[in-house]
Design an enzyme around this catalytic site. Structure first.
Site, mmCIF file in Angstrom:
data_model
loop_
_atom_site.group_PDB
_atom_site.id
_atom_site.type_symbol
_atom_site.label_atom_id
_atom_site.label_comp_id
_atom_site.label_asym_id
_atom_site.label_seq_id
_atom_site.Cartn_x
_atom_site.Cartn_y
_atom_site.Cartn_z
ATOM 1 N NE ARG A 31 -3.609 0.709 2.328
ATOM 2 C CZ ARG A 31 -4.043 1.359 3.407
ATOM 3 N NH1 ARG A 31 -3.940 0.799 4.614
ATOM 4 N NH2 ARG A 31 -4.549 2.554 3.319
ATOM 5 C CG HIS A 84 -1.455 4.872 -0.764
ATOM 6 N ND1 HIS A 84 -2.260 5.362 0.251
ATOM 7 C CD2 HIS A 84 -2.165 3.858 -1.323
ATOM 8 C CE1 HIS A 84 -3.383 4.668 0.292
ATOM 9 N NE2 HIS A 84 -3.335 3.743 -0.651
ATOM 10 C CG ASN A 128 -1.280 8.576 2.235
ATOM 11 O OD1 ASN A 128 -1.627 7.565 1.629
ATOM 12 N ND2 ASN A 128 -0.821 9.657 1.619
ATOM 13 C CG HIS A 188 -7.590 -4.545 -2.040
ATOM 14 N ND1 HIS A 188 -8.667 -3.789 -2.449
ATOM 15 C CD2 HIS A 188 -6.628 -3.650 -1.701
ATOM 16 C CE1 HIS A 188 -8.373 -2.509 -2.355
ATOM 17 N NE2 HIS A 188 -7.144 -2.396 -1.899
#
Length: 335
Positions: A60, A64, A92, A192
Site C-alpha cells: 500500500r 500510494h 494515508n 487486496h
C-alpha cells in the site's frame, strides 16, 4: 528539409523514454553497493516474520507513493513546521507503521554499508517486491536508479488514490491518467488479496444501506452478519481482512471471493458487475498464473512511473527528511 511537427514530437518522446530506460537498470548498485539485495532481503525476512502485516502495508505504501507524483519516496517525508506532507493526509493515516519501519531499517543498514548511495525510492520498490514474493506472490525484476524527491505536500494527494466509495468510472479514469488500462487496474486491485481495511471504510455497506435494504444486497448474507458483529457499536477502529479466506497469502482468492459476494470494499465488489472489469475478474479467479503475469506487468509499469533521475532528485540520508533540512532545519523547502 524540416521535420514535420509530429515527427519532432515523437522523436523527442522516444529519445526521452530511451534515456530514462538507460539510466534505470537492474544492475545499478552492483559496483557501488554490491550487498544491496542481500541487505534488503534480510531486513524484509526479519520484519515480516515479526510483523506478518508488513507485506500488505509496504505494498500500500509503495502504491500510494507512486500514484502521487511518481515513485520518489515523497510519501516517506514527515511534515514540518512549514507544510503538511503526503503521509499526514487522511487516506494515508491508516498506512501501518510496520511499512515505514521496514524501509527505515533497510536504509539504516545500507547507509552503514554504502553511505549516500541507495535511494529510499529504490529501497521501497525492492522491499515491496521481496515482501510480495515472501507471502506467495510473483517475483518480478525492478530497474533501479530512482532518486528521492525534494518535497512532499498533502494537497497533492486528493484525486490520485482510489477510495472505497468511488464509482467505477472515477477509478478507471484515475488509473487511465497514470497510463494504466482497465486490465492493469483490475490486476493491481488484486493487491487486496493481502491486508485489511478498517470498519470506517466499509461500514456503510452494513448498516442502513438503503430504504429497502439494511445491508448491501451484493454481499454474502453470512459475511454481512459477521461484519456487522465486528463493526457494531461504532467500533470504526476495528478491521477485517480484505480476503477472508486466505488473508496472509498472495494468491487469486480475492477474485474468487468477488464472485461469491465476499468483496470487503464497495469498489472491489463493483468490479464483478461492471462489464469493463468483469472479464478480468473472471479470468484471474480461474487462472492464478494469468493474475500473477498481469500483476507483474502492472507493477513493473507502476514502478517506473514518473521516476526522478539525476538532478531531479537526491539520495536522502534519512528517508523521512530531505537533505537540506538535515543541514538547516529552519530552511523552507519548496513552495
Amino acid at each position: 528539409m524540416a521535420l514535420p511537427l509530429l515527427s519532432i514530437f515523437l522523436f523527442s518522446s522516444l529519445t526521452l523514454f530511451s534515456l530514462t530506460e538507460s539510466k534505470l537498470n537492474i544492475d545499478y548498485y552492483n559496483k557501488t553497493c554490491p550487498q544491496f539485495d542481500k541487505i534488503i532481503q534480510q531486513i524484509v525476512v526479519d520484519k515480516q516474520l515479526a510483523a506478518p502485516t508488513t507485506a500488505a502495508g509496504a505494498l500500500r505504501l509503495f502504491f500510494h507513493d507512486c500514484m502521487v507524483g511518481g515513485c520518489d519516496a515523497s510519501l516517506l517525508i514527515s511534515s514540518n513546521s512549514f507544510s503538511q506532507s503526503e503521509r499526514d493526509t487522511d487516506i494515508n493515516l491508516s498506512l501501518p507503521g510496520d511499512a515505514y519501519d521496514v524501509v527505515t531499517r533497510a536504509k539504516t543498514a545500507l547507509e552503514l554499508q554504502c553511505p549516500g548511495i541507495v535511494s529510499c525510492a529504490d529501497i521501497l520498490a525492492v522491499a515491496t517486491r521481496d515482501l510480495i514474493t515472501m507471502v506467495g506472490g510473483p517475483f518480478y525484476s525492478i530497474r533501479l536508479g530512482r532518486k528521492d524527491s525534494f518535497e512532499s505536500y498533502a494537497k497533492d494527494v486528493e484525486g490520485h488514490i482510489a477510495r472505497p466509495n468511488m464509482t467505477m468510472d472515477t477509478i478507471i479514469n484515475m488509473f487511465a491518467s497514470k497510463n494504466l488500462n482497465v486490465q492493469e487496474m483490475v490486476a493491481l486491485m488484486g493487491a487486496h488479496t493481502i491486508g485489511f481495511s478498517h470498519c470506517s471504510e466499509f461500514s456503510k455497506r452494513l448498516f442502513k444501506f438503503s430504504q429497502t435494504s439494511e445491508s448491501d444486497p451484493t454481499m454474502n448474507p453470512t459475511y454481512v452478519q459477521a461484519l456487522q458483529t465486528l463493526c457494531g457499536n461504532n467500533t470504526k477502529d476495528m478491521a477485517a481482512f480484505n480476503d477472508v479466506m486466505t488473508p496472509g497469502k498472495f494468491d487469486n482468492m480475492y477474485y474468487i471471493n468477488l464472485q461469491k459476494g465476499l468483496g470487503l470494499l464497495a469498489s472491489d465488489q463493483a468490479m464483478i458487475y461492471d462489464q469493463r472489469t468483469k472479464p478480468f475478474v473472471e479470468l484471474y479467479a480461474k487462472d492464478q498464473d494469468a493474475f500473477f503475469k498481469a500483476f507483474t506487468h502492472a507493477m513493473e509499469k507502476v514502478s517506473v512511473y514518473q521516476v526522478k533521475l539525476g538532478k531531479m532528485g537526491e539520495v536522502r540520508r534519512r528517508c523521512d527528511v530531505v537533505n537540506q533540512l538535515l543541514v538547516n532545519p529552519n530552511k523552507k523547502i519548496g513552495g
